[in-house]
Write a protein that holds these residues in place. Structure first.
Motif, short mmCIF file in Angstrom:
data_model
loop_
_atom_site.label_atom_id
_atom_site.label_comp_id
_atom_site.label_asym_id
_atom_site.label_seq_id
_atom_site.Cartn_x
_atom_site.Cartn_y
_atom_site.Cartn_z
N ILE A 120 0.88 -1.18 0.00
CA ILE A 120 0.00 0.00 0.00
C ILE A 120 0.91 1.22 0.00
CG2 ILE A 120 -1.93 1.17 1.12
CD1 ILE A 120 -2.60 -1.45 2.53
N GLU A 121 1.09 1.82 -1.16
CA GLU A 121 2.08 2.87 -1.37
C GLU A 121 1.64 3.74 -2.54
OE1 GLU A 121 4.61 5.40 -1.39
OE2 GLU A 121 5.51 3.86 -0.09
N ASP A 122 1.58 5.07 -2.33
CA ASP A 122 1.12 5.95 -3.40
C ASP A 122 2.25 6.48 -4.28
OD1 ASP A 122 2.10 7.55 -1.28
OD2 ASP A 122 0.96 9.27 -2.01
N ASP A 123 3.50 6.29 -3.88
CA ASP A 123 4.63 6.67 -4.73
C ASP A 123 4.86 5.56 -5.76
OD1 ASP A 123 7.37 6.86 -5.72
OD2 ASP A 123 7.66 8.41 -4.22
N ALA A 124 4.56 5.85 -7.02
CA ALA A 124 4.60 4.82 -8.05
C ALA A 124 5.98 4.19 -8.22
CB ALA A 124 4.12 5.41 -9.38
N ALA A 125 7.03 5.01 -8.10
CA ALA A 125 8.39 4.48 -8.28
C ALA A 125 8.76 3.52 -7.15
CB ALA A 125 9.39 5.63 -8.34
N ILE A 126 8.45 3.90 -5.91
CA ILE A 126 8.74 3.03 -4.77
C ILE A 126 7.92 1.74 -4.87
CG2 ILE A 126 8.53 2.78 -2.26
CD1 ILE A 126 9.17 5.74 -2.00
N ALA A 127 6.64 1.88 -5.20
CA ALA A 127 5.79 0.70 -5.33
C ALA A 127 6.29 -0.25 -6.40
CB ALA A 127 4.35 1.13 -5.63
N ALA A 128 6.75 0.32 -7.54
CA ALA A 128 7.24 -0.53 -8.63
C ALA A 128 8.52 -1.26 -8.23
CB ALA A 128 7.50 0.34 -9.87
N ASN A 129 9.43 -0.57 -7.52
CA ASN A 129 10.67 -1.22 -7.07
C ASN A 129 10.38 -2.36 -6.10
OD1 ASN A 129 12.39 0.39 -8.58
ND2 ASN A 129 12.67 1.90 -6.96
N LEU A 130 9.47 -2.11 -5.15
CA LEU A 130 9.10 -3.16 -4.20
C LEU A 130 8.43 -4.32 -4.92
CD1 LEU A 130 7.67 -0.92 -1.33
CD2 LEU A 130 9.68 -2.40 -1.15
N TYR A 131 7.54 -4.00 -5.83
CA TYR A 131 6.82 -5.05 -6.58
C TYR A 131 7.80 -5.94 -7.33
CZ TYR A 131 3.43 -7.18 -9.76
OH TYR A 131 2.67 -8.08 -10.47
N ASP A 132 8.70 -5.34 -8.10
CA ASP A 132 9.64 -6.12 -8.90
C ASP A 132 10.54 -6.97 -8.01
OD1 ASP A 132 8.59 -5.00 -11.19
OD2 ASP A 132 10.18 -3.50 -11.41
N TYR A 133 11.05 -6.39 -6.93
CA TYR A 133 11.96 -7.12 -6.05
C TYR A 133 11.26 -8.32 -5.42
CZ TYR A 133 15.03 -8.18 -2.12
OH TYR A 133 15.84 -8.83 -1.22
N LEU A 134 10.08 -8.10 -4.87
CA LEU A 134 9.38 -9.19 -4.19
C LEU A 134 8.89 -10.25 -5.17
CD1 LEU A 134 7.39 -7.14 -1.53
CD2 LEU A 134 9.47 -8.49 -1.20
N GLN A 135 8.44 -9.81 -6.34
CA GLN A 135 8.00 -10.79 -7.34
C GLN A 135 9.16 -11.67 -7.79
OE1 GLN A 135 6.68 -9.56 -11.39
NE2 GLN A 135 4.73 -10.47 -10.81
N ASN A 136 10.34 -11.06 -7.95
CA ASN A 136 11.52 -11.84 -8.34
C ASN A 136 11.92 -12.83 -7.25
OD1 ASN A 136 11.81 -10.65 -10.84
ND2 ASN A 136 13.17 -9.04 -10.10
N ARG A 137 11.55 -12.55 -6.01
CA ARG A 137 11.84 -13.48 -4.92
C ARG A 137 10.75 -14.54 -4.78
NH1 ARG A 137 13.31 -11.32 0.73
NH2 ARG A 137 13.71 -13.54 0.87
N GLY A 138 9.75 -14.52 -5.65
CA GLY A 138 8.74 -15.56 -5.65
C GLY A 138 7.46 -15.22 -4.93
N PHE A 139 7.33 -13.99 -4.43
CA PHE A 139 6.10 -13.59 -3.74
C PHE A 139 4.98 -13.31 -4.75
CE2 PHE A 139 9.27 -12.59 -0.53
CZ PHE A 139 8.63 -12.92 0.66
N ASP A 140 3.75 -13.54 -4.33
CA ASP A 140 2.57 -13.13 -5.07
C ASP A 140 2.21 -11.73 -4.56
OD1 ASP A 140 0.20 -12.84 -6.41
OD2 ASP A 140 -0.84 -14.47 -5.40
N VAL A 141 2.36 -10.70 -5.40
CA VAL A 141 2.30 -9.32 -4.94
C VAL A 141 1.15 -8.57 -5.60
CG1 VAL A 141 3.65 -7.22 -4.57
CG2 VAL A 141 4.83 -9.41 -4.81
N ASP A 142 0.50 -7.71 -4.82
CA ASP A 142 -0.49 -6.78 -5.35
C ASP A 142 -0.21 -5.41 -4.76
OD1 ASP A 142 -2.59 -5.81 -6.82
OD2 ASP A 142 -4.03 -7.31 -6.11
N VAL A 143 -0.69 -4.35 -5.45
CA VAL A 143 -0.40 -2.98 -5.04
C VAL A 143 -1.68 -2.17 -4.97
CG1 VAL A 143 0.85 -0.86 -5.62
CG2 VAL A 143 1.89 -3.07 -6.11
N ALA A 144 -1.79 -1.35 -3.94
CA ALA A 144 -2.87 -0.37 -3.82
C ALA A 144 -2.22 1.01 -3.68
CB ALA A 144 -3.74 -0.66 -2.61
N GLY A 145 -2.76 1.99 -4.42
CA GLY A 145 -2.15 3.31 -4.44
C GLY A 145 -2.77 4.33 -3.52
N SER A 146 -3.76 3.93 -2.74
CA SER A 146 -4.39 4.84 -1.78
C SER A 146 -4.76 4.07 -0.52
CB SER A 146 -5.64 5.48 -2.39
OG SER A 146 -6.68 4.52 -2.50
#
Length: 229
Positions: free
Chosen positions: A6-32
């Motif tokens: 849950i992160e409204d900064d798109a760049a931070i959210a994208a970095n977290l998403y890519d990193y965790l997905q590469n580690r095998g996590f099932d990831v979703d993002v909410a911007g508000s």
């Protein structure tokens, strides 16, 4: 394992998403905060990464609502630029489990998430793993399959423990290499060689293969739906 960011900064959210997905996590993002609370309640999560300065509902209010109104005990790691002791105490007072100040290392996020999820699942004090006829005594580092003692090298023991702690979950090469070798990453064939050695030790003719290669992604430990403890 499922993680909600849950992160409204798109760049931070994208970095977290890519990193965790590469580690095998099932990831979703909410911007508000509003969307984040809705997602957090709608389905079960293994952990939530929560920013504080959110549009709609701020992170502190979201966390309090998650605990007091939705009665969810999902581990929450707060991510914020606020770094005073009072800020941290306020976060914990609203139900956070851990607190990380921006800017942060993605590796530290991963390490803190691993610790939170293991504690949430009761794996911190667990002394024995059992999966698909394999028994791993974590205190003595002895391994048996169908009553047969297995001799494993230390790195293979480490790999087996990681795989058995998350049966059926696909673990990426980068995640396995980081957890087993740390900063001294091996060459490209080292992980493959250790997986081969581990498979050979685990499996005799006629026995089911327990470590599956998921091409392009990584490896996973295959167990029956009801026999992982």
């Amino acid at each position: 394992m499922k993680v909600l960011i849950i992160e409204d900064d798109a760049a931070i959210a994208a970095n977290l998403y890519d990193y965790l997905q590469n580690r095998g996590f099932d990831v979703d993002v909410a911007g508000s905060g509003t969307a984040g609370l809705r997602f957090a309640i709608a389905e079960p999560w293994d952990a939530i990464l929560l920013d504080l300065a959110l549009p709609g509902i701020d992170g502190l209010t979201l966390c309090r609502k998650l605990r007091d109104e939705a009665h969810r005990d999902t581990p929450v790691l707060m991510l914020t630029a606020r770094d005073t002791l009072d800020d941290k105490l306020e976060g914990f007072g609203h139900g956070a489990d851990d607190y990380l100040v921006k800017p942060f290392s993605l590796k530290e996020v991963g390490a803190r998430l691993d610790a939170l999820i293991k504690r949430y699942r009761g794996q911190v004090t667990r002394q024995e793993l059992r999966c698909a006829g394999v028994r791993f005594d974590l205190a003595t580092l002895t391994v048996e399959r169908a009553g047969r003692a297995l001799k494993l090298q230390p790195k293979c023991l480490h790999l087996l423990r990681i795989l058995m702690q998350s049966p059926h979950r696909v673990l990426g090469r980068a995640e396995l290499e980081e957890q087993v070798w740390g900063a001294e990453l091996p060459d490209s064939d080292t992980l493959r060689a250790h997986i081969y050695t581990l498979r050979k030790a685990l499996t005799q003719p006629g026995e089911k293969e327990l470590i599956q290669t998921v091409h392009g992604l990584g490896y996973r430990f295959i167990a029956g739906d009801d026999d992982a403890t």
